[in-house]
Each structure stands twice: as C-alpha cells, then as structure tokens.
Design an enzyme around this catalytic site. Sequence first.
Site, short mmCIF file in Angstrom:
data_model
loop_
_atom_site.label_atom_id
_atom_site.label_comp_id
_atom_site.label_asym_id
_atom_site.label_seq_id
_atom_site.Cartn_x
_atom_site.Cartn_y
_atom_site.Cartn_z
CG MET A 62 -1.74 -1.20 1.11
SD MET A 62 -2.79 -1.46 -0.36
CE MET A 62 -3.97 -0.04 -0.15
NE ARG A 63 3.79 2.77 3.54
CZ ARG A 63 3.69 3.72 4.45
NH1 ARG A 63 3.59 4.96 4.21
NH2 ARG A 63 3.57 3.47 5.93
CB ILE B 218 9.83 2.59 -11.05
CG1 ILE B 218 8.85 2.55 -10.05
CG2 ILE B 218 9.60 2.12 -12.36
CD1 ILE B 218 7.63 3.51 -10.28
CG ASN C 71 -0.25 -2.71 -7.73
OD1 ASN C 71 -0.23 -3.53 -6.68
ND2 ASN C 71 -1.05 -1.81 -8.01
CG HIS D 13 -5.87 -0.92 -8.37
ND1 HIS D 13 -5.71 -0.26 -7.31
CD2 HIS D 13 -7.39 -0.39 -8.61
CE1 HIS D 13 -6.48 0.59 -6.92
NE2 HIS D 13 -7.53 0.53 -7.90
C1 GAR Z 1 -6.35 -6.48 -2.31
O1 GAR Z 1 -7.57 -6.32 -2.75
C2 GAR Z 1 -5.48 -5.81 -3.73
O2 GAR Z 1 -6.04 -5.73 -4.85
C3 GAR Z 1 -5.37 -4.44 -2.75
O3 GAR Z 1 -5.18 -4.88 -1.35
C4 GAR Z 1 -5.68 -6.07 -1.09
C5 GAR Z 1 -4.57 -6.96 -0.67
O4 GAR Z 1 -5.25 -7.86 -0.02
N1 GAR Z 1 -4.29 -3.74 -3.35
C6 GAR Z 1 -4.31 -2.39 -3.48
O5 GAR Z 1 -5.23 -1.82 -3.15
C7 GAR Z 1 -3.02 -1.62 -3.98
N2 GAR Z 1 -3.49 -0.30 -4.26
P1 GAR Z 1 -4.29 -9.31 0.44
O6 GAR Z 1 -3.18 -8.94 1.42
O7 GAR Z 1 -5.02 -10.19 1.14
O8 GAR Z 1 -3.71 -9.86 -0.79
#
Ligand code: GAR
Length: 264
Positions: free
Chosen positions: A134-135, A142, A156, A158
């Site tokens: 989440m960063r 990159i 990634n 999303h």
């Molecule tokens: C998932 O829904 C993923 O798509 C989202 O965080 C969750 C992680 O779940 N990612 C984002 O929002 C990235 N911006 P998990 O830790 O159970 O895989």
Amino acid sequence: MNKKISIGALVSGGGTNLQAIIDSCESGAINGSVVFIGSDNPDAYGLERGKKHNIPTFVVDYRSIIKDYKNNPEKFHLPADFDQDEIMAKQNIFSDDDPQIIEFFLATRAAAEAKLIENMKRYSFDLLILAGFMRNLTPYFIDRINIEPEKPRIMNIHPALLPAFPGVDGYGDTFRYGCKVGGCTVHFIDYGEDSGPIIGQRAFRITGNDTLDSIKKKGLELEWELYSECIKLFAEDRLRAKSGRVFILDRAFSNGCCLKQQVV
Ligand code: GAR
C-alpha cells in the site's frame, strides 16, 4: 520450456494474494518460486505466510522513516544517488499539489525505497510483485528495478477496473459510486498511481443485495486467479510492453512473429 523464474514480493497486509501465488508456484501452475517477501509494515501477516513456506522476509518501516523526517528534516539522510529534480520531473503521482508536499513525499519514500533495494540486493529475481503493497513507488525505485525500460518487471494487483478508481480503496470507491460491475486489474507499474499498462482484468456483477464486504469477497477470489494467470504469462515470456500497452504473445506464435492482444 522456459526457465523457472524467481519472484520477489512486497506486501503490507494479510497477503491472501501472496498465498495464492506461493501455492501456484508450489503446485507447478507457475514455473517459479517466491524468493523473498518484503514489507513496509512489521505486523503484516503476509510475512508470517512467507515464514511458513521458508521464504526469507524483511521489513522497511516506512512509518518510522517518515517520522524521522518530520522530527528532524535537517538531519534526514537522503540516498547518496537521489536526484530530487530528476525524480520530481519524472513522477506522475502528483499534479498540482504544493511542491513542499511533493518534496516531502519523494524524499521520505526514496529513503525507504533505498532500504528496500538494499535488502532486495541479496536476492536475484526476475519479477517483483506488489501483493497488497500500500505504498506508491517513486521513479527512484522503479528505475533501479526496471533496468531495461522496454521490459517492465514490477507487477501490481488493484481492486478495481482501472483506469476507474485508482488509489487506496478500489472496492469501496466502486461500491459507493453505485457501479453495477466491479473488478480487479493486474498491471505493470509506471510513474503514476495505478496508471501502468494493463495485463489482465476480471469483472463481477454487483446486485442490490451486495454489501461492501460481499463485493470485496467476490473481488478477492477473482484476484487470486487473475494474479497467478498474469504471473504465469510472464514466466512463459509471453508479455510484451509496447507504446504503453501490454500485448500477450499467443502460444501458437511463440516464435515471436505475431503479437496478439488477448484478454486475460
Ligand atoms: C487486495 O484487494 C489488493 O487488490 C489490494 O489490497 C488487497 C490486499 O489483499 N491492493 C491495493 O489496493 C493496491 N493499491 P491481500 O493482502 O489479502 O492480498
């Protein structure tokens, strides 16, 4: 037969996507293995999942780095190879925000990213996956991972049908907007926020009976399948990035004569 790929992973939370990918590697569905798991959050359960599979883990505590900067900006150590003007010019996360806010963001993130890179250097990896990380990553990071610009290798997942609803709460934004369809997207990272070239998407219907929890559940189940499928395509060397889009090489034309845009 393509060689087995090494996959590095970054997580911030529960790591159910990470688990699905570890399982796909262990079952042979992906010809690869997860070689490290890094996190910005010392309490991320994803780290525990890694330990259960004997995968090395590390933490770069972003929160304490940001706090150090706030408490004592003069004493804050930027990476020696950090070029503020270059990163400022390349980044596409902010547009009209206060330059001081952008400067603060880029400096603290690059300091944390330098530590991520320091840890990651211990491993050789072909692909870096963000599995609920989440960063936002800056161009500083990159460019040090995507050494060949035409061969992106940071993926990634999303929780929305990009380009709709980028940001931190994809399912929440989809639900509150009243969408009748939701979904998830796997894409390569670029200098913007959730704006990189799309590899694959999955969609689900939202009905009047759905709640935020029920759409999160539907979405996550699709994420687990989609992410593994996209990584499998990478491992089979079937993804080609061209003009900001990703093309999937049809297996039948894997001599490279034909680029096909398939839907994953
Ligand atoms: C998932 O829904 C993923 O798509 C989202 O965080 C969750 C992680 O779940 N990612 C984002 O929002 C990235 N911006 P998990 O830790 O159970 O895989």
